[in-house]
Design a protein around this motif. Structure first.
Motif, PDB file in Angstrom:
ATOM      1  N   ASP A  23      50.679  23.472  31.670  1.00  0.00           N
ATOM      2  CA  ASP A  23      50.502  22.638  32.858  1.00  0.00           C
ATOM      3  C   ASP A  23      49.511  23.297  33.804  1.00  0.00           C
ATOM      4  N   PHE A  24      48.538  22.515  34.259  1.00  0.00           N
ATOM      5  CA  PHE A  24      47.619  22.982  35.285  1.00  0.00           C
ATOM      6  C   PHE A  24      48.228  22.716  36.654  1.00  0.00           C
ATOM      7  N   ALA A  25      47.742  23.400  37.666  1.00  0.00           N
ATOM      8  CA  ALA A  25      48.264  23.256  39.034  1.00  0.00           C
ATOM      9  C   ALA A  25      48.112  21.833  39.557  1.00  0.00           C
ATOM     10  N   ASN A  26      47.089  21.101  39.075  1.00  0.00           N
ATOM     11  CA  ASN A  26      46.859  19.739  39.560  1.00  0.00           C
ATOM     12  C   ASN A  26      47.683  18.691  38.812  1.00  0.00           C
ATOM     13  N   GLY A  27      48.585  19.128  37.908  1.00  0.00           N
ATOM     14  CA  GLY A  27      49.449  18.197  37.191  1.00  0.00           C
ATOM     15  C   GLY A  27      48.941  17.799  35.815  1.00  0.00           C
ATOM     16  N   GLU A  28      47.699  18.138  35.495  1.00  0.00           N
ATOM     17  CA  GLU A  28      47.160  17.842  34.163  1.00  0.00           C
ATOM     18  C   GLU A  28      47.829  18.740  33.129  1.00  0.00           C
ATOM     19  N   ILE A  29      47.818  18.290  31.878  1.00  0.00           N
ATOM     20  CA  ILE A  29      48.437  19.040  30.786  1.00  0.00           C
ATOM     21  C   ILE A  29      47.383  19.330  29.728  1.00  0.00           C
ATOM     22  N   PHE A  30      47.372  20.557  29.225  1.00  0.00           N
ATOM     23  CA  PHE A  30      46.493  20.962  28.138  1.00  0.00           C
ATOM     24  C   PHE A  30      47.359  21.191  26.907  1.00  0.00           C
ATOM     25  N   VAL A  31      47.008  20.562  25.788  1.00  0.00           N
ATOM     26  CA  VAL A  31      47.767  20.721  24.546  1.00  0.00           C
ATOM     27  C   VAL A  31      46.831  21.239  23.467  1.00  0.00           C
ATOM     28  N   ARG A  32      47.269  22.270  22.766  1.00  0.00           N
ATOM     29  CA  ARG A  32      46.497  22.818  21.645  1.00  0.00           C
ATOM     30  C   ARG A  32      47.361  22.731  20.391  1.00  0.00           C
ATOM     31  N   PHE A  33      46.807  22.115  19.351  1.00  0.00           N
ATOM     32  CA  PHE A  33      47.508  22.015  18.074  1.00  0.00           C
ATOM     33  C   PHE A  33      47.291  23.305  17.305  1.00  0.00           C
ATOM     34  N   GLU A  34      48.340  23.831  16.696  1.00  0.00           N
ATOM     35  CA  GLU A  34      48.263  25.118  16.014  1.00  0.00           C
ATOM     36  C   GLU A  34      47.780  24.973  14.568  1.00  0.00           C
ATOM     37  N   GLU A  35      47.564  23.738  14.125  1.00  0.00           N
ATOM     38  CA  GLU A  35      47.024  23.464  12.793  1.00  0.00           C
ATOM     39  C   GLU A  35      45.925  22.430  12.929  1.00  0.00           C
ATOM     40  N   SER A  36      45.013  22.423  11.984  1.00  0.00           N
ATOM     41  CA  SER A  36      43.942  21.435  12.008  1.00  0.00           C
ATOM     42  C   SER A  36      44.518  20.037  11.770  1.00  0.00           C
ATOM     43  N   VAL A  37      44.054  19.075  12.551  1.00  0.00           N
ATOM     44  CA  VAL A  37      44.507  17.697  12.392  1.00  0.00           C
ATOM     45  C   VAL A  37      43.416  16.828  11.766  1.00  0.00           C
ATOM     46  N   ARG A  38      42.337  17.447  11.344  1.00  0.00           N
ATOM     47  CA  ARG A  38      41.226  16.712  10.760  1.00  0.00           C
ATOM     48  C   ARG A  38      41.640  16.066   9.439  1.00  0.00           C
ATOM     49  N   GLY A  39      41.410  14.769   9.328  1.00  0.00           N
ATOM     50  CA  GLY A  39      41.652  14.052   8.080  1.00  0.00           C
ATOM     51  C   GLY A  39      43.099  13.736   7.776  1.00  0.00           C
ATOM     52  N   VAL A  40      43.992  13.847   8.747  1.00  0.00           N
ATOM     53  CA  VAL A  40      45.402  13.558   8.493  1.00  0.00           C
ATOM     54  C   VAL A  40      45.819  12.292   9.232  1.00  0.00           C
ATOM     55  N   ASP A  41      46.937  11.755   8.831  1.00  0.00           N
ATOM     56  CA  ASP A  41      47.558  10.649   9.558  1.00  0.00           C
ATOM     57  C   ASP A  41      48.514  11.288  10.563  1.00  0.00           C
ATOM     58  N   ALA A  42      48.172  11.211  11.847  1.00  0.00           N
ATOM     59  CA  ALA A  42      48.945  11.881  12.891  1.00  0.00           C
ATOM     60  C   ALA A  42      49.717  10.863  13.716  1.00  0.00           C
ATOM     61  N   PHE A  43      50.979  11.178  13.977  1.00  0.00           N
ATOM     62  CA  PHE A  43      51.852  10.321  14.776  1.00  0.00           C
ATOM     63  C   PHE A  43      52.479  11.153  15.883  1.00  0.00           C
ATOM     64  N   VAL A  44      52.513  10.602  17.090  1.00  0.00           N
ATOM     65  CA  VAL A  44      53.055  11.291  18.247  1.00  0.00           C
ATOM     66  C   VAL A  44      54.285  10.535  18.742  1.00  0.00           C
ATOM     67  N   ILE A  45      55.386  11.280  18.916  1.00  0.00           N
ATOM     68  CA  ILE A  45      56.600  10.708  19.499  1.00  0.00           C
ATOM     69  C   ILE A  45      56.590  11.101  20.969  1.00  0.00           C
ATOM     70  N   GLN A  46      56.313  10.149  21.859  1.00  0.00           N
ATOM     71  CA  GLN A  46      56.233  10.433  23.294  1.00  0.00           C
ATOM     72  C   GLN A  46      56.312   9.116  24.058  1.00  0.00           C
ATOM     73  N   SER A  47      57.112   9.110  25.109  1.00  0.00           N
ATOM     74  CA  SER A  47      57.154   7.927  25.965  1.00  0.00           C
ATOM     75  C   SER A  47      55.997   8.000  26.954  1.00  0.00           C
ATOM     76  N   HIS A  48      55.619   6.845  27.489  1.00  0.00           N
ATOM     77  CA  HIS A  48      54.545   6.807  28.481  1.00  0.00           C
ATOM     78  C   HIS A  48      54.807   5.664  29.428  1.00  0.00           C
ATOM     79  N   CYS A  49      54.131   5.686  30.560  1.00  0.00           N
ATOM     80  CA  CYS A  49      54.320   4.609  31.548  1.00  0.00           C
ATOM     81  C   CYS A  49      53.047   3.800  31.686  1.00  0.00           C
TER      82      CYS A  49
END
Length: 68
Positions: A42-68
């Protein structure tokens, strides 16, 4: 038709946001996959930085997350 030699085979990757990690675990168990490791900061201004620990290139990626 079989993929060409040297062509990477696509994989399923599942990511969990912070909202419902228990739901993501249940989905992962049902699909017989693991949740892909990631780091979130979390940054001080409320933004979030996410780093994936594995390469996501060429995969079918799905995210479980609610949003508004």
């Amino acid at each position: 038709m079989a993929p060409k030699s040297g062509t990477p085979q696509k994989n399923l990757m599942l990511f969990s946001g912070r909202a419902h990690p228990e739901l993501a675990e249940q989905v992962a168990k049902h699909l017989d996959v693991t949740i892909t490791p990631q780091s979130a900061y979390d940054f001080a201004n409320g933004e979030i930085f996410v780093r994936f620990e594995e390469s996501v290139r060429g995969v079918d990626a799905f995210v479980i997350q609610s949003h508004c």
